[in-house]
Design a protein around this motif. Structure first.
Motif, PDB file in Angstrom:
ATOM      1  N   UNK A 147      68.562   4.373   8.259  1.00 22.22           N
ATOM      2  CA  UNK A 147      67.882   3.931   9.482  1.00 22.22           C
ATOM      3  C   UNK A 147      67.319   2.078   8.894  1.00 22.22           C
ATOM      4  N   UNK A 148      67.625   1.741  10.022  1.00 25.01           N
ATOM      5  CA  UNK A 148      66.772   0.037  10.057  1.00 25.01           C
ATOM      6  C   UNK A 148      65.621  -0.091   9.395  1.00 25.01           C
ATOM      7  N   UNK A 149      65.008   1.774   9.276  1.00 29.32           N
ATOM      8  CA  UNK A 149      63.217   1.250   9.423  1.00 29.32           C
ATOM      9  C   UNK A 149      63.003   1.924   7.701  1.00 29.32           C
ATOM     10  N   UNK A 150      64.217   1.930   7.080  1.00 30.30           N
ATOM     11  CA  UNK A 150      63.889   3.083   6.618  1.00 30.30           C
ATOM     12  C   UNK A 150      62.784   2.259   4.975  1.00 30.30           C
ATOM     13  N   UNK A 151      62.321   3.277   4.592  1.00 24.49           N
ATOM     14  CA  UNK A 151      60.891   2.810   3.827  1.00 24.49           C
ATOM     15  C   UNK A 151      59.703   2.592   4.369  1.00 24.49           C
ATOM     16  N   UNK A 152      59.472   1.791   5.529  1.00 19.64           N
ATOM     17  CA  UNK A 152      58.500   1.338   5.891  1.00 19.64           C
ATOM     18  C   UNK A 152      57.487   2.475   6.975  1.00 19.64           C
ATOM     19  N   UNK A 153      56.323   1.967   6.348  1.00 22.42           N
ATOM     20  CA  UNK A 153      55.138   3.179   7.262  1.00 22.42           C
ATOM     21  C   UNK A 153      54.766   3.063   8.683  1.00 22.42           C
ATOM     22  N   UNK A 154      54.602   4.242   9.357  1.00 20.25           N
ATOM     23  CA  UNK A 154      54.450   4.152  10.819  1.00 20.25           C
ATOM     24  C   UNK A 154      52.920   4.704  10.730  1.00 20.25           C
ATOM     25  N   UNK A 155      52.293   4.785   9.784  1.00 21.08           N
ATOM     26  CA  UNK A 155      50.860   4.799   9.519  1.00 21.08           C
ATOM     27  C   UNK A 155      50.257   3.917  10.455  1.00 21.08           C
ATOM     28  N   UNK A 156      49.095   4.286  11.154  1.00 23.90           N
ATOM     29  CA  UNK A 156      48.723   3.103  11.828  1.00 23.90           C
ATOM     30  C   UNK A 156      48.320   2.165  12.490  1.00 23.90           C
ATOM     31  N   UNK A 157      50.177   2.110  12.881  1.00 24.78           N
ATOM     32  CA  UNK A 157      50.535   1.137  13.478  1.00 24.78           C
ATOM     33  C   UNK A 157      50.879   1.791  14.908  1.00 24.78           C
ATOM     34  N   UNK A 158      51.720   0.659  16.261  1.00 25.33           N
ATOM     35  CA  UNK A 158      51.689   1.732  17.729  1.00 25.33           C
ATOM     36  C   UNK A 158      53.797   1.664  16.891  1.00 25.33           C
ATOM     37  N   UNK A 159      54.138   2.858  17.263  1.00 23.00           N
ATOM     38  CA  UNK A 159      55.726   2.779  16.640  1.00 23.00           C
ATOM     39  C   UNK A 159      56.125   2.284  18.626  1.00 23.00           C
ATOM     40  N   UNK A 160      57.188   1.921  18.289  1.00 20.89           N
ATOM     41  CA  UNK A 160      57.641   1.499  19.950  1.00 20.89           C
ATOM     42  C   UNK A 160      59.335   1.804  19.336  1.00 20.89           C
ATOM     43  N   UNK A 161      60.159   2.177  19.473  1.00 17.95           N
ATOM     44  CA  UNK A 161      61.494   2.487  19.635  1.00 17.95           C
ATOM     45  C   UNK A 161      62.029   3.628  20.372  1.00 17.95           C
ATOM     46  N   UNK A 162      63.278   3.459  20.779  1.00 14.89           N
ATOM     47  CA  UNK A 162      63.926   3.969  22.144  1.00 14.89           C
ATOM     48  C   UNK A 162      63.794   5.371  22.360  1.00 14.89           C
ATOM     49  N   UNK A 163      63.823   6.096  21.568  1.00 13.45           N
ATOM     50  CA  UNK A 163      63.527   8.216  21.406  1.00 13.45           C
ATOM     51  C   UNK A 163      63.546   9.044  20.303  1.00 13.45           C
ATOM     52  N   UNK A 164      63.480  10.518  20.257  1.00 12.14           N
ATOM     53  CA  UNK A 164      63.886  10.633  19.163  1.00 12.14           C
ATOM     54  C   UNK A 164      65.395  11.001  19.284  1.00 12.14           C
TER      55      UNK A 164
END
Length: 136
Positions: free
Chosen positions: A43-60
């Motif tokens: 995944x392009x976000x491998x290793x990145x933390x999504x805690x406390x951010x606005x997660x913008x993505x196409x879907x699940x």
């Protein structure tokens, strides 16, 4: 300021930095709910933390376990601040509902192509508006 109009599915208002992915996110096997980190190796976000951010993505993507994994992020205090996605599926919507974070879906333009990671974003799921506050 750049503002998109969508449909709020989980009410509330949140503001914070965006974490943007052009790839769908997998719950089961794709995230570590205890750390709030993307763990899917390719995944392009491998290793990145999504805690406390606005997660913008196409879907699940993946199984119905998506919702359970994102609910775990709420229970463990590692959930995103808000979510914005365009592809509405039962697993993504249920995930947003059980995570209990403001969520806007089906925006009039693609947020994954217009927003950048680090942009300060305001998600108003009560009105369905998503605004980049620091757009140049």
């Amino acid at each position: 300021m750049l503002t998109l109009r969508g449909r709020g599915i989980v009410p509330g208002v949140a503001e914070g930095p965006a974490l943007v992915s052009t790839e769908e996110i997998s719950g089961f096997g794709g995230i570590d709910p205890a750390r709030g980190v993307i763990i899917e190796p390719r995944h392009e976000l491998f290793g990145q933390c999504f805690t406390g951010v606005v997660l913008v993505f196409p879907g699940a993507k993946g199984s119905s376990g998506w919702a359970g994994f994102f609910q775990s992020t709420r229970l463990m205090g590692t959930a995103p601040l808000a979510m914005v996605f365009n592809t509405v599926t039962t697993k993504a919507v249920l995930g947003a509902i059980v995570t209990r974070v403001p969520t806007v879906v089906e925006c009039d333009r693609d947020p994954t192509s217009l927003f950048r990671t680090g942009n300060r974003v305001r998600v108003d799921a009560d009105t369905g508006l998503v605004t980049v506050l620091d757009d140049e």
